[in-house]
Design a protein around this motif. Structure first.
Motif, PDB file in Angstrom:
ATOM      1  N   ALA A   1      62.268  40.904 -19.487  1.00 47.32           N
ATOM      2  CA  ALA A   1      62.333  41.359 -18.290  1.00 47.32           C
ATOM      3  C   ALA A   1      63.077  42.524 -18.274  1.00 47.32           C
ATOM      4  O   ALA A   1      64.366  42.722 -18.858  1.00 47.32           O
ATOM      5  CB  ALA A   1      62.900  39.965 -17.488  1.00 47.32           C
ATOM      6  N   VAL A   2      62.778  43.540 -17.302  1.00 50.40           N
ATOM      7  CA  VAL A   2      63.457  44.728 -17.108  1.00 50.40           C
ATOM      8  C   VAL A   2      63.604  44.915 -15.649  1.00 50.40           C
ATOM      9  O   VAL A   2      62.469  44.911 -15.001  1.00 50.40           O
ATOM     10  CB  VAL A   2      62.730  45.805 -17.807  1.00 50.40           C
ATOM     11  CG1 VAL A   2      63.528  47.274 -17.650  1.00 50.40           C
ATOM     12  CG2 VAL A   2      62.744  45.607 -19.281  1.00 50.40           C
ATOM     13  N   ASN A   3      64.834  44.985 -15.269  1.00 50.58           N
ATOM     14  CA  ASN A   3      65.045  44.923 -13.837  1.00 50.58           C
ATOM     15  C   ASN A   3      64.255  44.257 -12.871  1.00 50.58           C
ATOM     16  O   ASN A   3      63.554  44.634 -11.666  1.00 50.58           O
ATOM     17  CB  ASN A   3      64.821  46.492 -13.311  1.00 50.58           C
ATOM     18  CG  ASN A   3      65.785  47.375 -14.321  1.00 50.58           C
ATOM     19  OD1 ASN A   3      67.130  47.028 -14.176  1.00 50.58           O
ATOM     20  ND2 ASN A   3      65.519  48.886 -14.508  1.00 50.58           N
ATOM     21  N   ARG A   4      64.007  42.861 -13.342  1.00 50.68           N
ATOM     22  CA  ARG A   4      63.297  42.162 -12.451  1.00 50.68           C
ATOM     23  C   ARG A   4      63.781  41.333 -11.134  1.00 50.68           C
ATOM     24  O   ARG A   4      64.873  41.142 -11.346  1.00 50.68           O
ATOM     25  CB  ARG A   4      62.707  40.859 -13.270  1.00 50.68           C
ATOM     26  CG  ARG A   4      61.873  39.926 -12.525  1.00 50.68           C
ATOM     27  CD  ARG A   4      61.107  38.903 -13.455  1.00 50.68           C
ATOM     28  NE  ARG A   4      62.138  38.177 -14.314  1.00 50.68           N
ATOM     29  CZ  ARG A   4      62.049  37.531 -15.043  1.00 50.68           C
ATOM     30  NH1 ARG A   4      60.714  37.211 -15.669  1.00 50.68           N
ATOM     31  NH2 ARG A   4      62.903  37.000 -15.679  1.00 50.68           N
ATOM     32  N   GLU A   5      63.388  41.582  -9.854  1.00 50.70           N
ATOM     33  CA  GLU A   5      63.946  41.197  -8.637  1.00 50.70           C
ATOM     34  C   GLU A   5      63.516  39.766  -8.754  1.00 50.70           C
ATOM     35  O   GLU A   5      62.393  39.421  -8.024  1.00 50.70           O
ATOM     36  CB  GLU A   5      63.429  42.036  -7.685  1.00 50.70           C
ATOM     37  CG  GLU A   5      64.293  43.424  -7.635  1.00 50.70           C
ATOM     38  CD  GLU A   5      63.652  44.137  -6.625  1.00 50.70           C
ATOM     39  OE1 GLU A   5      64.387  45.222  -6.204  1.00 50.70           O
ATOM     40  OE2 GLU A   5      62.515  44.001  -5.972  1.00 50.70           O
ATOM     41  N   LEU A   6      64.124  38.643  -9.134  1.00 49.26           N
ATOM     42  CA  LEU A   6      63.757  37.446  -9.528  1.00 49.26           C
ATOM     43  C   LEU A   6      63.422  36.674  -8.154  1.00 49.26           C
ATOM     44  O   LEU A   6      62.757  35.642  -8.050  1.00 49.26           O
ATOM     45  CB  LEU A   6      64.797  36.518 -10.534  1.00 49.26           C
ATOM     46  CG  LEU A   6      64.556  35.524 -11.011  1.00 49.26           C
ATOM     47  CD1 LEU A   6      63.205  35.479 -11.716  1.00 49.26           C
ATOM     48  CD2 LEU A   6      65.576  34.714 -11.870  1.00 49.26           C
ATOM     49  N   PHE A   7      64.567  37.088  -7.126  1.00 46.07           N
ATOM     50  CA  PHE A   7      64.274  36.363  -5.988  1.00 46.07           C
ATOM     51  C   PHE A   7      63.819  36.945  -4.867  1.00 46.07           C
ATOM     52  O   PHE A   7      64.102  36.906  -3.744  1.00 46.07           O
ATOM     53  CB  PHE A   7      65.937  35.895  -5.767  1.00 46.07           C
ATOM     54  CG  PHE A   7      66.456  35.164  -6.685  1.00 46.07           C
ATOM     55  CD1 PHE A   7      66.223  33.698  -6.838  1.00 46.07           C
ATOM     56  CD2 PHE A   7      67.302  35.505  -7.626  1.00 46.07           C
ATOM     57  CE1 PHE A   7      66.729  32.932  -7.747  1.00 46.07           C
ATOM     58  CE2 PHE A   7      68.079  34.873  -8.484  1.00 46.07           C
ATOM     59  CZ  PHE A   7      67.650  33.565  -8.856  1.00 46.07           C
ATOM     60  N   GLY A   8      62.996  38.089  -5.127  1.00 43.35           N
ATOM     61  CA  GLY A   8      62.082  38.768  -4.007  1.00 43.35           C
ATOM     62  C   GLY A   8      62.521  40.054  -3.883  1.00 43.35           C
ATOM     63  O   GLY A   8      63.809  40.631  -4.540  1.00 43.35           O
ATOM     64  N   ALA A   9      61.725  41.047  -3.425  1.00 39.38           N
ATOM     65  CA  ALA A   9      61.938  42.428  -3.394  1.00 39.38           C
ATOM     66  C   ALA A   9      63.229  42.681  -2.607  1.00 39.38           C
ATOM     67  O   ALA A   9      63.526  42.147  -1.520  1.00 39.38           O
ATOM     68  CB  ALA A   9      61.040  43.288  -2.252  1.00 39.38           C
ATOM     69  N   GLY A  10      64.117  43.768  -3.118  1.00 39.30           N
ATOM     70  CA  GLY A  10      65.379  43.968  -2.564  1.00 39.30           C
ATOM     71  C   GLY A  10      66.549  42.992  -2.950  1.00 39.30           C
ATOM     72  O   GLY A  10      67.481  43.439  -2.651  1.00 39.30           O
ATOM     73  N   THR A  11      66.202  42.159  -3.718  1.00 39.50           N
ATOM     74  CA  THR A  11      67.361  41.381  -4.385  1.00 39.50           C
ATOM     75  C   THR A  11      67.972  41.976  -5.458  1.00 39.50           C
ATOM     76  O   THR A  11      67.452  42.777  -6.096  1.00 39.50           O
ATOM     77  CB  THR A  11      66.743  40.026  -4.513  1.00 39.50           C
ATOM     78  OG1 THR A  11      65.951  39.760  -5.581  1.00 39.50           O
ATOM     79  CG2 THR A  11      66.205  39.248  -3.073  1.00 39.50           C
ATOM     80  N   VAL A  12      69.096  41.142  -5.994  1.00 44.13           N
ATOM     81  CA  VAL A  12      69.692  41.740  -7.167  1.00 44.13           C
ATOM     82  C   VAL A  12      68.678  41.418  -8.481  1.00 44.13           C
ATOM     83  O   VAL A  12      67.771  40.469  -8.669  1.00 44.13           O
ATOM     84  CB  VAL A  12      70.836  40.636  -7.661  1.00 44.13           C
ATOM     85  CG1 VAL A  12      71.548  41.139  -8.911  1.00 44.13           C
ATOM     86  CG2 VAL A  12      71.777  41.021  -6.356  1.00 44.13           C
TER      87      VAL A  12
END
Length: 308
Positions: free
Chosen positions: A78-89
């Motif tokens: 995973a590379v800079n994956r916004e796991l909890f939705g767009a704009g999240t950590v």
């Protein structure tokens, strides 16, 4: 070639089976008592910290000579994956596939057997393909913290690197001990510098592997007599290659791991430590070198640190 009489005679003289009980799985690490650790902490003066591990990397020390012992294969999952939705950590994650003894490592007590036996008489067939080591798995080792002593054999002999055909003898160890102005105590972890790792650091992987200086068949008795807790050096195979006795491969491994129950380490980078000890004029220090606790593992990577 079966193990010769000379080997069996040595094995009888250094054997520790039953010394710490029939169920013991720690071997000579039992010699690292609370008092030994307190004395080790007292060696710290400057606070200088010296790392002793090689980097874990794809182009590592392994050349394929030992089947399956591969250098680390590092993969990003995973590379800079916004796991909890767009704009999240966003998070990044990675995995690695490697031989547990690929780089700087400890050989665990289950790494070697002879005559169908492991340390303390445990059956060698207790190691299975799916579960690994039922006895003496590297997770049983626990914390490894003690007084470390650098025996800089190369420096004591007035050279930067021992010749490839040099078998380190008890006389070499005693000369390095005298040169350092120290004496090995029970429970110490001894680091033996040959300078051979300079070959690898210079990009000469094949020359690093063979021919290589290393510990002589005569040294296990010396370590046994001194009640050394563990030994590591700066070579790929620990003992001299080609072997002292033609066709007798890894006898020092068998004496240390099977007979004595003593961890031994390979591919430790002792170059900076050699310079640091020379700078400070002392060769004893606090050493932290706990293996990663892989359940059932017969060896483990380690990132040792010497604290002066």
């Amino acid at each position: 070639m079966s193990l010769p009489t000379e080997f069996h005679d040595l094995a009888g003289r250094v054997n520790n089976w039953g010394r710490w009980g029939d169920s013991d799985e720690k071997g000579t690490l039992n010699l690292i008592t609370d008092a030994v650790v307190r004395d080790a902490v007292a060696t710290v003066r400057s606070g200088r910290r010296v790392p002793l591990a090689l980097p874990l990397q794809h182009d590592g020390v392994q050349t394929g000579v030992i089947p399956g012992r591969i250098n680390p294969l590092h993969t990003m999952v995973a590379v800079n994956r916004e796991l909890f939705g767009a704009g999240t950590v966003a998070t990044s994650d990675d995995i690695v596939t490697m031989g547990l003894q690929a780089a700087t490592h400890w050989d665990g007590l289950a790494h070697v057997s002879h005559g169908g036996r492991l340390y303390n008489g445990r059956p060698a067939d207790s190691i299975t393909p799916h579960d690994g080591a039922s006895f003496h798995g590297v997770e049983k080792t626990g914390p490894v913290v003690s007084r470390g002593v650098l025996l800089d054999v190369a420096a004591a002999r007035g050279t930067d690197r021992l010749a490839g055909d040099h078998a380190v003898t008890p006389e070499d160890l005693e000369a390095a001990e005298e040169w350092a102005g120290t004496r090995i105590r029970p429970g110490d972890i001894v680091l033996v510098r040959t300078g051979q790792i300079q070959r690898y650091l210079a990009g000469e992987k094949d020359a690093y592997a063979h021919p290589s200086p290393g510990l002589s068949l005569r040294t296990p008795e010396w370590f046994h007599a001194r009640d050394v807790a563990a030994v590591a050096n700066d070579t790929l195979t620990f003992e001299i290659v080609p072997p002292e006795v033609p066709d007798l491969w890894l006898p020092v491994h068998a004496l240390h791991l099977v007979e004595m129950g003593m961890l031994q380490g390979q591919n430790w980078n002792l170059e900076e430590l050699s310079r640091a000890c020379a700078d400070e004029g002392r060769y004893a220090f606090l050493l932290t070198a706990t293996p990663e606790p892989f359940v059932g593992g017969v060896g483990s990577p380690v990132a040792p640190v010497a604290v002066l």
